[in-house]
Design an enzyme around this catalytic site. Structure first.
Site, PDB file in Angstrom:
ATOM      1  N   HIS A 134       0.823  -1.199   0.000  1.00  0.00           N
ATOM      2  CA  HIS A 134       0.000   0.000   0.000  1.00  0.00           C
ATOM      3  C   HIS A 134       0.862   1.256   0.000  1.00  0.00           C
ATOM      4  CE1 HIS A 134       1.002  -0.513   4.254  1.00  0.00           C
ATOM      5  NE2 HIS A 134       0.714   0.773   4.421  1.00  0.00           N
ATOM      6  N   ASP A 136       0.662   5.038   1.845  1.00  0.00           N
ATOM      7  CA  ASP A 136      -0.036   5.680   2.958  1.00  0.00           C
ATOM      8  C   ASP A 136      -0.908   6.837   2.485  1.00  0.00           C
ATOM      9  OD1 ASP A 136       1.026   4.035   4.932  1.00  0.00           O
ATOM     10  OD2 ASP A 136       2.765   5.333   5.265  1.00  0.00           O
ATOM     11  N   HIS A 284       4.785   0.073   0.344  1.00  0.00           N
ATOM     12  CA  HIS A 284       5.525  -0.702   1.347  1.00  0.00           C
ATOM     13  C   HIS A 284       4.648  -1.793   1.955  1.00  0.00           C
ATOM     14  CE1 HIS A 284       3.625   2.671   3.482  1.00  0.00           C
ATOM     15  NE2 HIS A 284       3.586   1.889   4.546  1.00  0.00           N
ATOM     16  N   ARG A 299       5.727   6.348  13.792  1.00  0.00           N
ATOM     17  CA  ARG A 299       5.711   6.861  12.427  1.00  0.00           C
ATOM     18  C   ARG A 299       5.168   8.272  12.371  1.00  0.00           C
ATOM     19  NH1 ARG A 299       1.334   5.771   7.879  1.00  0.00           N
ATOM     20  NH2 ARG A 299       0.567   7.565   9.013  1.00  0.00           N
TER      21      ARG A 299
END
Length: 307
Positions: A134, A136, A284, A299
Site C-alpha cells: 500500500h 499511505d 511498502h 511513524r
C-alpha cells in the site's frame, strides 16, 4: 461515485499479469542531474533503489546544508535508512520530518502525546495478521508526501519491512498499457480497509470528513516529475469510465507490479534504526512473521500536495 463505473461490459484484457524479459531500472527521472554529497555517506541497497546513509547524527540540530542533502538523497533513492541513532526521540523525529514538511496525522490511528507521531505496536495477540502492499493516505485529497519510521522495539528475528519502486513499476509496463492508463483517473477510499474494523455508525461518522477521492492512475511526481504508477490494493477501489470486468482485469495487472522482486528492497530492523520513504514513489509492506514476539514502531507521515 459508484455510478462512474461503466455498466456495459467490454472485452477484458488479454495480458499477462507480469512483464517478462529485461527490465528498465533507472534510479532517477530521465535527464535528472546526479546529486553530489559532501556530508552524507551513501551505501546503495540495490543499484537503483534504497540506500543506507552514514555520517550523520540525527539527534543533533539539522542545518540547511544537511537538510538539502537529505532531500536530495530521498529524491534519488526513494527510501533511505539510518542505523544506530541512539537517543533519537519523538522530538528529533518531528524535526527530521520537518525537513520535508509538516506532519499529517492519520485519522484512523490513536492520538499520541506528540501530534503527528503514531505508535504502531503489535504483540502476540495482533501478530500474524495479513498485510498488503500500500501507499499511505492515498484515500486523502493530498496524500502523504513521505513518512519517517523509527524502531522503538524490534523482535529478535523477523519483522522486516519491504518497499517497492513504483517508478520502476511504471517504466516496465507494456507500451500499450502505458498508453491506455496515461489519462485515467482512479477512485480511492478507506472503507474497505479501515472500515472493516468499524460498525455502521462509526463508518458514517468518518465518511462525513473522509469522502472518496480521485487521483491519476499515473502521477507526475511533485518534486522529480517522474511518471509513477499510483494505484494500490487496499485503497484504489476502481478506475473511472471502465466496466467492472475491465476494472478487475486492469487493476489486477497494475497493483501486482509492486510484487515484482526487481522493484523491491527489504530492510531488517535493529534498535535505533530509522527509515524515511517517498510515499508517492513507493509502496511498502510490513512483514508480519514474528509471532509471538513484539514490534513497536513510531511513524510520522509528511503532509502531501495535490497529485
Amino acid at each position: 461515485m459508484s455510478d462512474t463505473v461503466v455498466a456495459d461490459p467490454k472485452p477484458v484484457l488479454d495480458k499477462p499479469l507480469m512483464h517478462y524479459g529485461r527490465r528498465t531500472l533507472d534510479r532517477m527521472a530521465p535527464g535528472a542531474e546526479q546529486p553530489a554529497y559532501k556530508i552524507l555517506g551513501i551505501t546503495p541497497l540495490t543499484p537503483h533503489f534504497g540506500a543506507e546513509i552514514s555520517g550523520v547524527d540525527l539527534t543533533q540540530p539539522i542545518g540547511e546544508d544537511l537538510a538539502e542533502e537529505l532531500r536530495q538523497a530521498l529524491l534519488e533513492w526513494k527510501v533511505v535508512f539510518f542505523r544506530e541513532q541512539t537517543g533519537f526521540t519523538a522530538e528529533h523525529q518531528l524535526e527530521l520530518a520537518g525537513v520535508w514538511g509538516p506532519p499529517e496525522p492519520n485519522p484512523f490511528f490513536p492520538k499520541t502525546e506528540h501530534v503527528g507521531v503514531s505508535r504502531l505496536a503489535k504483540d502476540a495477540k495482533a501478530s500474524g495478521n495479513k498485510n498488503i502492499w500500500h501507499s499511505d493516505h492515498s484515500f486523502m485529497v493530498n496524500p502523504a508526501l513521505g513518512s519517517v519510521l523509527r524502531a522503538v522495539e524490534v523482535p529478535a528475528a523477523g519483522g522486516d519491512t519491504m518497499w517497492a519502486d513504483m517508478g520502476a513499476a511504471y517504466d516496465n509496463l507494456p507500451e500499450d498499457i502505458k498508453e491506455r492508463i496515461e489519462d485515467l483517473v482512479a477512485v480511492h477510499d478507506w472503507e474497505a480497509s479501515w472500515g472493516a474494523l468499524m460498525n455502521d455508525e462509526q463508518k458514517a461518522a468518518f465518511r462525513k470528513n473522509w469522502p472518496q477521492v480521485e487521483h491519476p492512475v499515473v502521477v507526475r511526481h511533485p518534486r522529480s516529475g517522474r511518471r509513477t504508477l499510483y494505484v494500490n490494493e487496499p485503497f484504489t477501489r476502481f478506475i473511472k469510465g471502465l466496466s467492472e470486468a475491465e476494472n478487475r482485469d486492469l487493476l489486477d495487472i497494475l497493483v501486482l507490479q509492486a510484487r515484482i522482486p526487481e522493484f523491491q528492497i527489504r530492510f531488517h530492523w535493529r534498535p535505533d534504526s530509522i527509515a524515511i520513504w517517498d510515499n508517492i514513489a513507493t509502496q511498502h509492506y510490513a512483514i508480519n512473521d514474528y509471532f509471538p514476539q513484539r514490534r513497536v514502531m513510531e511513524r510520522i507521515a509528511i503532509a502531501g500536495v495535490p497529485l
